[in-house]
Design an enzyme around this catalytic site. Structure first.
Site, short mmCIF file in Angstrom:
data_model
loop_
_atom_site.label_atom_id
_atom_site.label_comp_id
_atom_site.label_asym_id
_atom_site.label_seq_id
_atom_site.Cartn_x
_atom_site.Cartn_y
_atom_site.Cartn_z
N LYS A 37 46.95 13.27 65.26
CA LYS A 37 46.33 14.49 65.16
C LYS A 37 47.04 15.38 64.09
O LYS A 37 48.22 15.51 64.42
CB LYS A 37 46.44 15.34 66.53
CG LYS A 37 45.65 16.80 66.54
CD LYS A 37 45.78 17.13 67.83
CE LYS A 37 45.04 18.60 67.94
NZ LYS A 37 45.57 19.41 67.19
N ASP A 49 46.96 8.38 33.67
CA ASP A 49 47.07 9.61 32.97
C ASP A 49 46.43 9.48 31.45
O ASP A 49 45.96 10.50 30.95
CB ASP A 49 48.52 9.96 32.96
CG ASP A 49 49.28 10.14 34.02
OD1 ASP A 49 48.52 10.65 35.18
OD2 ASP A 49 50.36 10.01 34.44
#
Ligand code: IVH
Length: 683
Positions: free
Chosen positions: A122, A41
């Site tokens: 999936k 950051d």
């Protein structure tokens, strides 16, 4: 500015970008960060600052440029260079073996040598295509009808795991790269977002997929940026200069470019081995951090894929093994009507017990009466039910073909099933309500809410106890709880002297609860935990909140006109005012303690700073952490904005952390937070 100085800045900007890209790669692709979030950051902030000072150095692919463009009037349609196909399904091992048979004959492989299969979860998300030109993310397109999709580039740029520039640590990327994959939201981030929506009076999303699809359809990328989306690569369109010949190698290449390939990508050499993987993943299913509805099996070898070819809508070289559905059919035996704390009548379907994804289901919600008429459900119907995530099962539809003619129409209740009062239904309201404020069911609901977590949090108040208190007329309103006597409680079923004492102790202790919790506990419509916090910070005492006019309520940040009106009306209602007076009599303070605790000096490093906590902290609970901040003159808020001074991130933190990163808000680890707090004490 001097030439030399400018060159220096240019170099630092270039260097920062390179480092940030590298750390993104370590974080998303390798799942192995080398630096802390705070360090990341700080670097991102430095880059922001330099770019602010030197706007001419800003490039569209800079890691600072994720959000920013103006809302679009609509999405452009774009044609995929290669169609985005869908997949055929298999539901058991036999169907996988049949599929393998077909592959063998398509490939004309004699004698039969073992084939290699790439297997992956999936994902139950939204499929999109990303186009990188010379390594730069240029366009992102929805699947659409498979041929033509929407250009949602602006929204996809806000997804942190989609790099704006391919990581080229292993050499330059091909000129044109089309990657396909799934945008999804992690379950925890989904729950967090929904909790925040509910506590600010908004409707929750039905499931993670809906949330994702909704986010990608936003015309304003700022709104998409607020949703904690993730991305995993599972396929590709056209790639100029394909440097690999296998799915396995593709996974490696995807990773080297700084993207996250599908989790748990593995290669297996036989269908039984594939099936074992399927079973393993199915066992893991509930514990995975994202929703999956099966396993995708693909031929590992790209040349063999080519040879196997495709039908018009689906390739022959891949198949989706679908997990047992979270849907089932059963008979609806009866419809019961439950009365909630606000008087809303909820129809609940009583079902013939049925197994659904490992759980026995006996009832399902029908939500409201609009839903009931939409479904046209009758008693005795065969219905399709569904369990999505961990939420309560719901009735999806009626299987009308199974009707025998003996089903009974369910009449909307004209009277409250609990107190007998005539029900009301306002125009356009999907709910039927019992208007009797003293209805025992409503009172029970209000008590449950009042003593619950987030509100007064009093232990020992089970449903059975509350039912007895109300039914035996020991309490007529919430304040009566504080007038309960030891003997009265002891006489109730399943209550001994010890539990009675504990209950009274808990009640007594709750009189000191923070005012925001009390306010939330009152159960004013649309006043969730967060809004209650905001209101009590703003008005300090319930007295002044009660005196506030509509405009000053509406002017409070995060309070909209609907909430303002509810609060305003609540404090103008005779019954409520009488209740508040009674609360005061039993010893609940409606006036907040002094604004600033003595230990808070204005030069405390926490003074005037606003904190957001996310994830789980190990050294103390969130409430305690909040007290530490407030004692030192800081404040705690629920959501991250550009006005947030620090985000304190525990383990398992999700969307708030991403949001903080995107806004450049500094992130502290728990240790760093403690150091800061200690420094405030030492002064
Ligand atoms: S490979 C030719 N792998 O499932 C299609 N698809 O029903 C090759 N999906 O729209 C797709 N996870 O978006 C593949 N690991 C995965 C997947 C996956 C989810 C989606 C995909 C496609 C749909 C096909």
């Amino acid at each position: 500015m001097g030439r030399v100085q400018k060159d220096g800045v240019q170099e630092e900007v270039r260097d920062l970008r390179q480092q940030l890209e590298r750390h993104n790669w370590r974080y998303y692709a390798l799942n192995d960060p080398e630096i802390s979030d705070t360090e990341y950051d700080l670097m991102l902030r430095r880059l922001h600052d330099l770019e602010d000072e030197h706007p001419d150095l800003v490039t569209p692919d800079s890691p600072t440029q994720r959000v920013g463009e103006a809302p679009l009037p609509g999405f452009e349609s774009v044609r995929h260079t290669q169609p985005m196909l869908s997949l055929d399904n298999a539901f058991d091992e036999k169907e996988l073996l049949d599929w393998e048979e077909r592959i063998y004959s398509l490939l004309e492989m004699e004698p039969r040598k073992p084939l290699e299969y790439m297997v992956q979860p999936k994902y139950d998300g939204v499929a999109v295509e990303l186009i990188y030109l010379n390594g730069v993310f240029t366009q992102g397109i929805t699947r659409g009808d498979g041929e033509v999709g929407d250009d949602i580039t602006q929204n996809l740029r806000t997804v942190k795991s989609i790099p704006l520039r391919l990581y080229e640590g292993g050499g330059p990327a091909p000129e044109r790269v089309e990657l396909r994959g799934e945008v999804y939201v992690e379950k925890e981030a989904f729950d967090g977002l929904n909790a925040r929506r509910v506590s600010s009076g908004m409707d929750p999303f039905a499931n993670p997929r809906n949330m994702t699809a909704g986010a990608l359809k936003q015309l304003d990328p700022k709104l998409a940026a607020e949703r904690p989306l993730s991305f995993a690569v599972h396929g590709r369109g056209f790639i100029s200069d394909l440097g690999f010949r296998q799915e396995r190698e593709f996974v490696r290449v995807v990773r080297s470019w700084g993207l996250r390939p599908a989790h748990y990508s593995e290669v297996h050499r036989s269908i039984p081995a594939v099936y074992e993987y399927v079973q393993r993943l199915q066992d893991l299913r509930e514990t995975l951090p994202y929703e999956t509805d099966g396993v995708v099996v693909k031929l590992n070898d790209l040349e063999k894929q080519q040879k196997a070819g495709a039908r018009s809508k689906s390739p022959r070289w891949a198949i989706a093994f679908k997990f047992p559905s979270k849907q089932a059919t059963t008979r609806l035996l009866n419809i019961q009507v439950q009365v909630g704390r606000t008087g809303v009548l909820t129809p609940v379907a009583e079902l013939e017990p049925v197994e659904l994804a490992g759980v026995t289901i006996r009832s399902a919600t029908l939500h409201n009466y609009d839903e009931l008429s939409r479904l046209e459900v009758r008693i005795g119907d065969t219905v399709l039910i569904e369990r999505a995530g961990d939420v309560i099962p719901k009735v999806v539809k009626v299987i009308t073909a199974k009707r025998t003619g003996k089903e009974a129409v369910f009449d909307l209740p004209t009277h409250c099933p609990v107190c007998g009062e005539k029900t009301v239904r306002a125009e356009g309201d999907p709910f039927i309500r019992c208007p009797n404020f003293s209805c025992p069911a409503q009172l029970q609901g209000r008590v449950r809410h009042f003593v619950g977590r987030g509100a007064m949090d009093i232990e020992g108040f089970g449903t059975k106890l509350i039912e007895q208190l109300v039914n035996r007329s020991l309490i007529h309103d919430l304040a009566d709880l504080y007038r309960l006597e030891f003997e009265q409680i002891c006489e109730l079923e399943r209550m001994g002297a010890k539990s009675a004492r504990n209950l009274l102790k808990g009640l007594d202790r709750s009189k000191q609860a923070p005012q925001a919790r009390f306010l939330y506990g009152l159960g004013i419509r649309h006043v969730g935990e967060h809004v209650a916090e905001v209101l009590s910070t703003e008005f300090r005492s319930l007295e002044s909140l009660g005196q506030a006019d509509l405009t000053s309520l509406e002017n409070v940040h995060e309070v909209g006109p609907i909430v303002a009106k509810e609060v305003f009306d609540f404090f103008r209602d005779e019954q409520n005012l009488a209740l508040l007076k009674k609360f005061q009599e039993v010893g609940i303070h409606l006036t907040a303690p002094d604004a600033k605790p003595e230990s808070a000096s204005s030069d405390s490093p926490l003074a005037g700073k606003s904190f957001v906590f996310t994830g789980s902290l190990t050294a103390f609970g969130r409430d305690e952490a909040g007290v530490l901040v407030k004692e030192r003159g800081g404040k705690v808020t629920g959501s991250v904005s550009k006005n947030t001074s620090y985000v304190v991130s525990g383990s398992k933190s999700g969307s708030k952390l991403e949001k903080a990163r995107s806004l450049g808000v500094p992130v502290l680890s728990e240790d760093e937070f403690l150091t800061l707090v200690r420094s405030a004490v030492d002064e």
